[in-house]
Scaffold this active site. Structure first.
Site, PDB file in Angstrom:
ATOM      1  N   ARG A  24       0.809  -1.216   0.000  1.00 17.45           N
ATOM      2  CA  ARG A  24       0.000   0.000   0.000  1.00 17.45           C
ATOM      3  C   ARG A  24       0.842   1.265   0.000  1.00 17.45           C
ATOM      4  NH1 ARG A  24      -2.744  -0.661   5.467  1.00 17.45           N
ATOM      5  NH2 ARG A  24      -0.639  -1.408   5.845  1.00 17.45           N
ATOM      6  N   GLU A  29       6.600   7.523  11.820  1.00 18.56           N
ATOM      7  CA  GLU A  29       6.416   8.591  12.800  1.00 18.56           C
ATOM      8  C   GLU A  29       7.412   9.682  12.450  1.00 18.56           C
ATOM      9  OE1 GLU A  29       7.213   6.457  16.426  1.00 18.56           O
ATOM     10  OE2 GLU A  29       5.135   5.774  16.597  1.00 18.56           O
ATOM     11  N   ASP A  48       3.682  24.596  12.774  1.00 20.67           N
ATOM     12  CA  ASP A  48       4.108  23.874  11.580  1.00 20.67           C
ATOM     13  C   ASP A  48       3.940  24.800  10.381  1.00 20.67           C
ATOM     14  OD1 ASP A  48       4.468  21.636  13.150  1.00 20.67           O
ATOM     15  OD2 ASP A  48       3.013  20.393  12.108  1.00 20.67           O
ATOM     16  N   ARG A  60      15.346  29.372  -0.913  1.00 18.61           N
ATOM     17  CA  ARG A  60      14.665  30.099   0.165  1.00 18.61           C
ATOM     18  C   ARG A  60      15.658  30.193   1.309  1.00 18.61           C
ATOM     19  NH1 ARG A  60       8.765  30.168  -0.488  1.00 18.61           N
ATOM     20  NH2 ARG A  60       8.193  28.860  -2.258  1.00 18.61           N
ATOM     21  N   HIS A  63      17.483  32.095   6.299  1.00 19.91           N
ATOM     22  CA  HIS A  63      16.595  32.774   7.252  1.00 19.91           C
ATOM     23  C   HIS A  63      16.822  32.315   8.690  1.00 19.91           C
ATOM     24  CE1 HIS A  63      13.658  32.780   3.607  1.00 19.91           C
ATOM     25  NE2 HIS A  63      14.460  33.818   3.543  1.00 19.91           N
ATOM     26  N   LYS A  73      14.330  24.498  14.051  1.00 22.01           N
ATOM     27  CA  LYS A  73      13.461  24.000  12.980  1.00 22.01           C
ATOM     28  C   LYS A  73      13.734  22.523  12.740  1.00 22.01           C
ATOM     29  CE  LYS A  73      13.554  28.368  10.410  1.00 22.01           C
ATOM     30  NZ  LYS A  73      13.921  29.003   9.132  1.00 22.01           N
ATOM     31  N   HIS A 120      19.094  29.229   8.100  1.00 22.19           N
ATOM     32  CA  HIS A 120      18.603  28.053   7.384  1.00 22.19           C
ATOM     33  C   HIS A 120      18.139  28.437   5.988  1.00 22.19           C
ATOM     34  CE1 HIS A 120      15.139  25.490   6.125  1.00 22.19           C
ATOM     35  NE2 HIS A 120      16.083  24.574   6.268  1.00 22.19           N
ATOM     36  N   TYR A 133       7.990  22.130   7.903  1.00 21.57           N
ATOM     37  CA  TYR A 133       8.899  22.187   9.042  1.00 21.57           C
ATOM     38  C   TYR A 133       8.186  22.661  10.292  1.00 21.57           C
ATOM     39  CZ  TYR A 133       9.464  27.120   7.600  1.00 21.57           C
ATOM     40  OH  TYR A 133       9.253  28.430   7.237  1.00 21.57           O
ATOM     41  N   LYS A 170      12.976  39.764  -1.209  1.00 24.72           N
ATOM     42  CA  LYS A 170      13.459  39.834   0.175  1.00 24.72           C
ATOM     43  C   LYS A 170      14.809  39.138   0.307  1.00 24.72           C
ATOM     44  CE  LYS A 170      12.554  37.563   4.543  1.00 24.72           C
ATOM     45  NZ  LYS A 170      11.693  36.626   5.252  1.00 24.72           N
ATOM     46  N   ASP A 171      14.932  37.939  -0.259  1.00 22.46           N
ATOM     47  CA  ASP A 171      16.172  37.182  -0.117  1.00 22.46           C
ATOM     48  C   ASP A 171      17.322  37.793  -0.909  1.00 22.46           C
ATOM     49  OD1 ASP A 171      14.831  35.515   1.593  1.00 22.46           O
ATOM     50  OD2 ASP A 171      14.746  33.820   0.229  1.00 22.46           O
TER      51      ASP A 171
END
Length: 186
Positions: A24, A29, A48, A60, A63, A73, A120, A133, A170-171
């Site tokens: 399937r 976890e 989250d 990205r 930050h 994170k 990050h 995250y 922004k970045d």
């Protein structure tokens, strides 16, 4: 059982949840507090976040949030793949300005734990990549900060040519690490 591996900067941890698969698909976890606690990672996640990047080469970052809203994170790719990076921005650290990276994908299920005091960022390796995250402090716009993704002093080995990178305005405007008075110290 989840496997935890400290990377070249030992405060950054690669987390590999065990997957149980059959015809399937699989079950795993993605986060279990008791497993993190047993490894010595006492975190209380409060939010989250999720992002979708449509094309390969979206960067990205880099930050972070400043105190008192600094964030740890726990990052994973739900779909697609990223090259995920953590940069030590803690003054007084033996690894200040150094970075570590790992490939996270929906297929491998790996996660990267980026502690407070690290910038990050990630680069997408596949189209339509979804990244999720957990963070241990809520978003705070006045404490939102970053450093330039391609700061030459950091020498991050991004897996895409600079001219092929897609960035936010922004970045593009973030400072170099040398020009940023970091509030993090050991």
């Amino acid at each position: 059982m989840t496997t935890f591996t400290r990377l070249a900067i030992p405060d950054v941890v690669l987390v590999e949840p065990r997957r149980f698969g059959d015809a399937r698909g699989y079950f795993c976890e993605t986060y279990k507090k008791s497993a993190f606690d047993a490894f010595g990672l006492d975190l209380s996640f409060v939010q989250d976040n999720e992002s979708l990047s449509r094309v390969v080469g979206v960067v990205r970052g880099l930050h972070f949030q400043t105190p008192p809203f600094a964030q740890a994170k726990l990052v994973r790719a739900v779909r697609g793949a990223i090259f995920d990076v953590a940069v030590d921005i803690r003054k007084g650290s033996s690894s200040y300005g150094a970075w570590v990276g790992a490939t996270l994908s929906g297929e491998n299920g790996h996660q990267l734990l980026v502690p407070r005091g690290f910038a990050h960022g990630f680069c997408t390796l596949e189209p339509d990549t979804i990244v999720a995250y957990k963070v241990d402090a809520p978003y705070s716009q006045p404490h939102d900060a970053g450093i330039l993704w391609n700061d030459p002093a950091l020498a991050i080995e991004w897996p895409v040519a600079a001219e092929a990178v897609t960035l936010s305005d922004k970045d593009l405007a973030l400072p170099l690490l040398a020009d940023y008075p970091t509030p993090f110290a050991l």
